[in-house]
Motif scaffolding. Structure first.
Motif, PDB file in Angstrom:
ATOM      1  N   HIS A 112      47.675  53.614  59.920  1.00 33.67           N
ATOM      2  CA  HIS A 112      48.606  52.513  60.149  1.00 33.67           C
ATOM      3  C   HIS A 112      47.941  51.193  59.778  1.00 33.67           C
ATOM      4  N   GLY A 113      48.770  50.181  59.593  1.00 32.47           N
ATOM      5  CA  GLY A 113      48.250  48.862  59.269  1.00 32.47           C
ATOM      6  C   GLY A 113      48.130  48.646  57.770  1.00 32.47           C
ATOM      7  N   THR A 114      47.223  47.761  57.392  1.00 32.39           N
ATOM      8  CA  THR A 114      47.070  47.402  55.980  1.00 32.39           C
ATOM      9  C   THR A 114      45.678  47.756  55.470  1.00 32.39           C
ATOM     10  N   GLU A 115      45.555  47.766  54.150  1.00 30.91           N
ATOM     11  CA  GLU A 115      44.258  47.961  53.527  1.00 30.91           C
ATOM     12  C   GLU A 115      44.204  47.155  52.241  1.00 30.91           C
ATOM     13  N   VAL A 116      42.999  46.866  51.802  1.00 36.36           N
ATOM     14  CA  VAL A 116      42.776  46.087  50.589  1.00 36.36           C
ATOM     15  C   VAL A 116      42.702  47.036  49.389  1.00 36.36           C
ATOM     16  N   HIS A 117      43.318  46.626  48.299  1.00 37.36           N
ATOM     17  CA  HIS A 117      43.244  47.359  47.031  1.00 37.36           C
ATOM     18  C   HIS A 117      42.608  46.438  45.997  1.00 37.36           C
ATOM     19  N   GLY A 118      41.684  46.983  45.196  1.00 38.68           N
ATOM     20  CA  GLY A 118      40.949  46.164  44.243  1.00 38.68           C
ATOM     21  C   GLY A 118      41.365  46.396  42.803  1.00 38.68           C
ATOM     22  N   LEU A 119      41.417  45.315  42.038  1.00 39.65           N
ATOM     23  CA  LEU A 119      41.736  45.358  40.622  1.00 39.65           C
ATOM     24  C   LEU A 119      41.019  44.209  39.920  1.00 39.65           C
ATOM     25  N   ASN A 120      41.404  43.902  38.692  1.00 39.70           N
ATOM     26  CA  ASN A 120      40.669  42.904  37.905  1.00 39.70           C
ATOM     27  C   ASN A 120      41.570  41.845  37.304  1.00 39.70           C
ATOM     28  N   GLY A 121      40.972  40.687  37.042  1.00 41.81           N
ATOM     29  CA  GLY A 121      41.581  39.660  36.215  1.00 41.81           C
ATOM     30  C   GLY A 121      40.712  39.457  34.992  1.00 41.81           C
ATOM     31  N   ILE A 122      41.332  39.277  33.827  1.00 40.50           N
ATOM     32  CA  ILE A 122      40.590  39.082  32.580  1.00 40.50           C
ATOM     33  C   ILE A 122      41.219  37.933  31.813  1.00 40.50           C
ATOM     34  N   PHE A 123      40.363  37.071  31.251  1.00 40.25           N
ATOM     35  CA  PHE A 123      40.854  35.953  30.451  1.00 40.25           C
ATOM     36  C   PHE A 123      40.797  36.330  28.982  1.00 40.25           C
ATOM     37  N   LEU A 124      41.946  36.223  28.320  1.00 39.66           N
ATOM     38  CA  LEU A 124      42.037  36.510  26.890  1.00 39.66           C
ATOM     39  C   LEU A 124      42.231  35.194  26.148  1.00 39.66           C
ATOM     40  N   SER A 125      41.239  34.819  25.351  1.00 40.54           N
ATOM     41  CA  SER A 125      41.324  33.538  24.642  1.00 40.54           C
ATOM     42  C   SER A 125      42.427  33.550  23.601  1.00 40.54           C
ATOM     43  N   SER A 126      42.750  34.722  23.059  1.00 42.47           N
ATOM     44  CA  SER A 126      43.780  34.798  22.027  1.00 42.47           C
ATOM     45  C   SER A 126      45.169  34.483  22.569  1.00 42.47           C
ATOM     46  N   VAL A 127      45.378  34.679  23.864  1.00 42.87           N
ATOM     47  CA  VAL A 127      46.668  34.321  24.471  1.00 42.87           C
ATOM     48  C   VAL A 127      46.527  33.123  25.413  1.00 42.87           C
ATOM     49  N   GLY A 128      45.289  32.709  25.655  1.00 40.61           N
ATOM     50  CA  GLY A 128      45.040  31.498  26.426  1.00 40.61           C
ATOM     51  C   GLY A 128      45.345  31.588  27.900  1.00 40.61           C
ATOM     52  N   ARG A 129      45.228  32.795  28.479  1.00 43.61           N
ATOM     53  CA  ARG A 129      45.531  32.919  29.905  1.00 43.61           C
ATOM     54  C   ARG A 129      44.884  34.177  30.484  1.00 43.61           C
ATOM     55  N   TRP A 130      44.918  34.218  31.815  1.00 41.58           N
ATOM     56  CA  TRP A 130      44.445  35.378  32.551  1.00 41.58           C
ATOM     57  C   TRP A 130      45.550  36.421  32.662  1.00 41.58           C
ATOM     58  N   ILE A 131      45.164  37.689  32.666  1.00 41.04           N
ATOM     59  CA  ILE A 131      46.083  38.765  33.022  1.00 41.04           C
ATOM     60  C   ILE A 131      45.381  39.653  34.046  1.00 41.04           C
ATOM     61  N   ARG A 132      46.185  40.360  34.837  1.00 39.70           N
ATOM     62  CA  ARG A 132      45.621  41.302  35.803  1.00 39.70           C
ATOM     63  C   ARG A 132      45.682  42.716  35.233  1.00 39.70           C
TER      64      ARG A 132
END
Length: 206
Positions: A112-132
């Protein structure tokens, strides 16, 4: 999404956990990205390799608990946090600013309750922004994908259940995550004690 710091070079640095200077990691990324000229193609290749070739420990029934990127690669297994450590290391090693993102999700029964899930953010210079990117590993209804147009993570959040995606892209894995991975010797022992929140103290561990 909001990076923790504005200096992108911070998201390229090696560290104790993101040890991308490991010879095994450097040899692998050379093999995987050789001949790929497009920035997007290189990022997609590394992401899909970690997603598909490093089994999630729970899916595979593996009991070893991995943490450091090189350790995840050596044992070829890890939970979401560990897989995000390896992906960040591989991305940084080829020059992609990469950090760590987290979701708060409801625990699966019988917990029961909540838990943390982990993933990544990456910056792509060709599109000029971060994506997850979520390299947790696909199975059943889980279908995370690399996408520049519409984010497709492993788990959609349900705000009515108190779930959310934290918008910060952290330079390093949060202490609550590292503390959890280092406290336990088996995945089964660790599983009921996954972090419940993003608190930077021990409140999020039990």
């Amino acid at each position: 999404m909001q990076p923790e710091v504005t200096d992108l070079t911070r998201y390229l640095e090696p560290s104790e956990i993101v040890d991308w200077h490991s010879p095994e990691i450097l040899a692998l990324i050379h093999e995987l990205t050789e001949g790929l000229e497009s920035e997007v193609d290189r990022a997609r290749r590394l992401y899909e390799w970690v997603r598909d070739e490093i089994p999630h420990s729970k899916d595979a029934g593996d009991e070893i608990v991995t943490c450091r990127a090189s350790e995840v690669l050596r044992h070829r297994t890890g939970i979401c946090f560990a897989k995000s450590h390896l992906l960040a290391a591989m991305l940084r090693a080829v020059g992609f600013p990469a950090g760590f993102c987290y979701q708060i999700l409801s625990k699966d029964p019988p917990y029961h309750g909540t838990e943390v899930h982990g993933l990544n953010g990456i910056f792509l210079s060709s599109v000029g922004r971060w994506i997850r990117l979520d390299a947790r590993g696909n199975m059943g209804a889980i279908n995370a994908q690399f996408s520049l147009d519409q984010e497709q993570l492993a788990f959609p959040v349900d705000p009515t259940r108190g779930e959310y995606t934290d918008e910060t892209i952290y330079v390093e894995p949060l202490p609550v995550v590292i503390n959890c991975l280092r406290r336990f010797t088996t995945r089964s022992e660790m599983w009921p004690h996954l972090p419940q929140s993003l608190a930077r103290d021990r409140k999020g561990e039990a």
